[in-house]
Design an enzyme around this catalytic site. Structure first.
Site, PDB file in Angstrom:
ATOM      1  N   GLU B  43     -28.994   6.792  -7.976  1.00 45.95           N
ATOM      2  CA  GLU B  43     -27.618   6.865  -7.474  1.00 45.95           C
ATOM      3  C   GLU B  43     -27.586   7.227  -5.983  1.00 45.95           C
ATOM      4  OE1 GLU B  43     -25.326   9.959  -9.289  1.00 45.95           O
ATOM      5  OE2 GLU B  43     -23.392   9.037  -8.795  1.00 45.95           O
ATOM      6  N   LYS B 116     -17.959   3.427 -10.394  1.00 43.60           N
ATOM      7  CA  LYS B 116     -18.069   4.570 -11.314  1.00 43.60           C
ATOM      8  C   LYS B 116     -16.693   4.975 -11.852  1.00 43.60           C
ATOM      9  CE  LYS B 116     -20.238   9.210 -11.145  1.00 43.60           C
ATOM     10  NZ  LYS B 116     -21.182  10.011 -10.319  1.00 43.60           N
ATOM     11  N   CYS B 153     -24.121   7.627 -13.401  1.00 47.11           N
ATOM     12  CA  CYS B 153     -24.190   9.094 -13.568  1.00 47.11           C
ATOM     13  C   CYS B 153     -23.218   9.662 -14.601  1.00 47.11           C
ATOM     14  CB  CYS B 153     -24.066   9.779 -12.209  1.00 47.11           C
ATOM     15  SG  CYS B 153     -24.748  11.475 -12.250  1.00 47.11           S
TER      16      CYS B 153
END
Lengths: 287, 287
Positions: B43, B116, B153
């Protein structure tokens, strides 16, 4: 600290329903003596795992819920001041049956039932023949000791089952199951399947920040060897208790509900769910 | 048999973006030479993990997507005939930025991006300050070698992320991440958190019958020690490849897409989903 001891009754096929009831009464007495407050059976505990073939006569094995079985165990729950989760074959109407868990509170009150929502169908596990898919949704039950949820066997593979149960406030999710390896499959595949079974359920406890308890059979029934391994995992997905693969036993674990809340404050997964973006969950597949 | 080798570039903080780009180019060359066809970064690979504090100046670190970075790596993808997944800080408009993955096909085509969806916020991970929650939904990308999905994540904790990505046909789900232990937390807690992180993601691969690959950082940045452990698990949730907790390295795994289909025929979880009963997923909590 709010510690609740739970007990999972990992048993094998018994020679009759009466023998299974009597064995469970003994297990409850023993578990209660050892401090257990919530006690859960394996899936369809009164009988052999009968779904190996498709036989209309086997609907005779079903019981009404509530009915004589829950009445009998209400007395037992009250006697020992324990919550009971009984996994039963439910007779609802002629040709209409469910795979159902009955929940009885520590004062003997029948709290309600959960009907298995996801029904498997594969060689040796002919469940779509017997069990009408559940129509009560995913549920929780406020018991004397904790708010609990119950899902059953095939439900265990579906993150939706655990999520919906946890969103209703379950602190501990119980899952009676009957899973094993059929004789036609090699042992290595069975080992992988057992590993997958552990992995997916430990995942549920992490994703939902709760305790999770699976209760399985042991023993071989007409070629199918159930792999036991009844376990409890905490909100890290760590197995804090685990039974053997082949012994009749009671598996105990202490669930610390205060630690669970402390953990959820640090990892507040429910805070950040994108409920505006989950519509696709309601679809079969996105073609 | 349809085997696809994938590579996860587990790297540490570099002294500059240019150094990070150059290091990634070297890693891509090496991975391609070793047979990798799909290569994924950790990431926010071009920079340190900058979300430790809330500092408006750090928006300067963001890049446009597509833009110079993706153009540069399109050339690299084309040169080595590999698919690339780049995790970047995306500049969209003044004060509007995302945590985004760019997907580049093996011929250099920019295939699209994933933003995300779930954004964390806790001490040392001040992401809600920087990242606007994604507005593109969960996605898959048909690449030359496989149909892939990407989540990022904090998404990794949400079964909904993996489920929606798999329902769109992902054969392999990639998850660039930057997760570790802050100095204020004891090592034992860090170990438990790492275990939880493994457990929940291995659960996703089982529930969705697909491969799953997590790519994490290593090294200590201003007190936060990232725990590496980049891994790939198969549809049994078995980790078939796993990196160290502290070394810069490339982690390789072979994904057998034919075996994946064989497995899904035996355990057809998608067949039995109760899409009539999942409405509650769209709610915050069931009070």
């Amino acid at each position: 600290m709010k510690n609740i001891r739970i007990a999972l009754v990992q048993d094998a096929e018994r020679e009759s329903k009466e023998a299974a009831f009597s064995a469970l009464e003994n297990s409850i007495a023993q578990a209660a003596q050892n401090g257990a407050k919530i006690i859960c059976t394996q899936e369809l505990f009164p009988t052999p795992y009968f779904c190996r073939t498709q036989d209309p006569d086997l609907f005779d094995l079903a019981d009404e819920i509530p009915g004589p079985v829950t009445e009998r165990f209400s007395e037992v729950a009250k006697k020992y001041n324990v919550v009971l989760i009984l996994s039963l074959f439910e007779k609802r109407a002629p040709g209409l049956a469910h795979n159902t868990a009955a929940i009885i509170d520590a004062d003997g009150t029948f709290l309600g039932k959960y009907r298995k929502m996801h029904i498997p169908q594969d060689p040796g596990f002919e469940e779509k023949f017997y069990f009408t898919p559940g129509d009560l949704g995913f549920k929780t039950f406020q018991t004397k000791y904790a708010k609990i949820g119950v899902i059953i066997c095939w439900d265990q593979w579906y993150p939706e089952s655990a999520r919906l149960t946890a969103l209703s406030g379950a602190e501990i999710i119980f899952c009676p199951t009957a899973i094993g390896r059929i004789a036609a499959e090699p042992a290595e595949l069975g080992a992988l399947q057992r590993e997958a079974w552990l992995n997916v359920q430990c995942g549920h406890s992490v994703a939902n920040g709760c305790y999770y308890a699976a209760v399985n059979r042991v023993g071989t029934e007409a070629g199918t060897t159930f792999w036991g391994t009844s376990f409890v995992c905490d909100f890290y997905g760590r197995r804090i208790a685990e039974g053997s693969q082949d012994k009749q036993e009671i598996v105990y674990a202490d669930c610390d509900l205060k630690a669970m809340e402390d953990h959820r404050r640090m990892w507040p997964f429910f805070r950040d769910r994108r409920i505006d973006a989950y519509n696709g969950i309601m679809e079969r597949f996105h073609d």
